[in-house]
Scaffold this motif. Sequence first.
Motif, PDB file in Angstrom:
ATOM      1  N   TYR A 188       0.800  -1.161  -0.111  1.00  0.00           N
ATOM      2  CA  TYR A 188       0.114   0.052   0.222  1.00  0.00           C
ATOM      3  C   TYR A 188       0.893   1.223  -0.135  1.00  0.00           C
ATOM      4  CZ  TYR A 188      -3.423  -3.158   1.674  1.00  0.00           C
ATOM      5  OH  TYR A 188      -4.433  -4.269   1.843  1.00  0.00           O
ATOM      6  N   TRP A 209      -6.057   3.488  -5.483  1.00  0.00           N
ATOM      7  CA  TRP A 209      -5.909   3.433  -4.010  1.00  0.00           C
ATOM      8  C   TRP A 209      -7.131   2.897  -3.602  1.00  0.00           C
ATOM      9  CZ3 TRP A 209      -2.496   8.237  -3.477  1.00  0.00           C
ATOM     10  CH2 TRP A 209      -1.185   8.101  -3.693  1.00  0.00           C
ATOM     11  N   LYS A 213      -8.174  -0.260  -1.420  1.00  0.00           N
ATOM     12  CA  LYS A 213      -8.748  -0.128   0.158  1.00  0.00           C
ATOM     13  C   LYS A 213      -9.654  -1.127   0.420  1.00  0.00           C
ATOM     14  CE  LYS A 213     -10.588   3.158   3.076  1.00  0.00           C
ATOM     15  NZ  LYS A 213     -11.693   2.160   3.380  1.00  0.00           N
ATOM     16  N   TYR A 216      -7.766  -3.855   2.037  1.00  0.00           N
ATOM     17  CA  TYR A 216      -7.297  -3.492   3.019  1.00  0.00           C
ATOM     18  C   TYR A 216      -8.321  -3.768   4.216  1.00  0.00           C
ATOM     19  CZ  TYR A 216      -5.633  -0.214   6.384  1.00  0.00           C
ATOM     20  OH  TYR A 216      -4.926   0.337   7.698  1.00  0.00           O
TER      21      TYR A 216
END
Length: 342
Positions: A188, A209, A213, A216
Amino acid sequence: MGRTLRSILLVGAAISVAALLAGCGGLKPGNAKAMAPLKQETVSKLASLGSSPAAAMMVRIFKESSELEVWKQTANGSYKLFKSYEICAWSGVLGPKVKEGDRQSPEGFYTVTPGLMNPNSNYYLAFNTGFPNKFDRAYGRTGSDLMVHGDCSSRGCYSMTDESIAEIYALARESFKGGNASFQLQIYPFRMSAQNLAKHADNPNMSFWKDIKEGYDRFEISKAPVSWDVCNKEYVFDVPGGTALDALGSCPVTVAQNVPDTVKAKAAADEAAMAKEVANLADKAAKAAAEAQKLADEKAAAKARGEAIGSFFGGMFGGGAETGVIDPSKVAPIPLPRLHRA
């Protein structure tokens, strides 16, 4: 110089250039570093987590804070953070790697298998990130030998101290020996918090991103590695059915339906927090700009007052209009003492 000797030199030069362009994957004659056993304190720490050297593992990298995390699976199946290591050096800026030679360190989701381990690296020890992966190839991205290695030097890789890579390498080796076919590597730009996303809100990589995410967020909630695939040139996660997707084709309806409510709720909360933080940052920037302008105006006003006062006294005493220097010929003579007057 003979033709044979020139040929040898040219070949040698070509090999040297190729080694430089290839990234961080130089090979060195075999060594014993790769087989060094884990320290007893490392084994004991794993045991205290409810894990073992043979258990599965996962790695996360955060560029901005230069951190590499090793997570280990525990006896109950969940993963716990074993250790966070400082990344000694990484190349480029925040954002994914695009092409060979851009000296950019990659971002995204990768799968590291035993075949990607490099016990003979010129950089102490190393493992290949697996770049380019399915997502990278969908965008035509190029690059080779993108490693996590020692030696504290980077040309597109993630460089660790020799001591750190020795432990990370040994942890991976023991995990493979324990029967695990691979470990997941998640890379990341930063910890995917609303505050960090807001700080980089105008970055052209924001769409990418926000895509990664989701992976994540899923890990933050489940504390287990995600399964990932690519369709519509996007990362998708934990796709049901187990069928491989077409990276360039449309995503099946089941992909959108497979986002847990907890992940959706976290994404919505983070979006709201990010919007609020972006507004706060914009307000702070506006106030800072206004304050800077106020100080500049005050400085200009003070300078103008000083120049006005200088002009006033210069006029009183016959000072030069341009220089402000008093002209002695225009100053009234000082009276002589009384006894010396004519």
